[in-house]
Design a protein around this motif. Structure first.
Motif, mmCIF file in Angstrom:
data_model
loop_
_atom_site.group_PDB
_atom_site.id
_atom_site.type_symbol
_atom_site.label_atom_id
_atom_site.label_comp_id
_atom_site.label_asym_id
_atom_site.label_seq_id
_atom_site.Cartn_x
_atom_site.Cartn_y
_atom_site.Cartn_z
ATOM 1 N N PRO A 1 0.839 -1.211 0.000
ATOM 2 C CA PRO A 1 0.000 0.000 0.000
ATOM 3 C C PRO A 1 0.870 1.257 0.000
ATOM 4 O O PRO A 1 1.974 1.274 0.548
ATOM 5 C CB PRO A 1 -0.800 -0.108 1.300
ATOM 6 C CG PRO A 1 -0.007 -1.026 2.166
ATOM 7 C CD PRO A 1 0.722 -1.966 1.241
ATOM 8 N N GLU A 2 0.364 2.284 -0.625
ATOM 9 C CA GLU A 2 1.067 3.565 -0.713
ATOM 10 C C GLU A 2 1.058 4.241 0.658
ATOM 11 O O GLU A 2 0.005 4.398 1.269
ATOM 12 C CB GLU A 2 0.372 4.461 -1.739
ATOM 13 C CG GLU A 2 1.115 5.728 -2.064
ATOM 14 C CD GLU A 2 2.360 5.471 -2.895
ATOM 15 O OE1 GLU A 2 3.260 6.327 -2.826
ATOM 16 O OE2 GLU A 2 2.426 4.460 -3.590
ATOM 17 N N ARG A 3 2.222 4.618 1.147
ATOM 18 C CA ARG A 3 2.315 5.287 2.443
ATOM 19 C C ARG A 3 2.276 6.794 2.218
ATOM 20 O O ARG A 3 2.993 7.324 1.365
ATOM 21 C CB ARG A 3 3.605 4.919 3.143
ATOM 22 C CG ARG A 3 3.605 5.459 4.561
ATOM 23 C CD ARG A 3 4.880 5.311 5.328
ATOM 24 N NE ARG A 3 5.654 4.132 5.059
ATOM 25 C CZ ARG A 3 6.830 3.894 5.615
ATOM 26 N NH1 ARG A 3 7.329 4.763 6.451
ATOM 27 N NH2 ARG A 3 7.506 2.812 5.329
ATOM 28 N N ALA A 4 1.445 7.468 2.993
ATOM 29 C CA ALA A 4 1.345 8.930 2.868
ATOM 30 C C ALA A 4 2.620 9.573 3.401
ATOM 31 O O ALA A 4 3.155 9.175 4.427
ATOM 32 C CB ALA A 4 0.141 9.438 3.642
#
Length: 68
Positions: free
Chosen positions: A7-10
């Motif tokens: 998942p893309e980490r902010a």
């Protein structure tokens, strides 16, 4: 599992603390001045220090007012 499935980490950022940054630069500059030549006159350096700290506080207050 490759990097595509993670998942893309902010990205988290924080605001610049202008008071700390400018005061640190002031003290580094004064330290370099004392190390690189004849000792400067304390009568000159004391107002430079007080004026620099006042300028740093002024910039920090402006930055805080602009952020709001």
């Amino acid at each position: 599992m490759g990097p595509e499935s993670q998942p893309e980490r902010a990205r988290r950022t924080h605001r610049t603390n202008w008071m700390s940054l400018l005061c640190g630069l002031l003290f580094i500059g004064m330290g370099v001045r004392y190390l690189t030549g004849p000792d400067p006159d304390a009568v000159i350096m004391a107002p430079v220090l007080v004026g620099g700290l006042g300028f740093a506080a002024f910039v920090a207050i402006l930055a805080k007012a602009i952020r709001r």
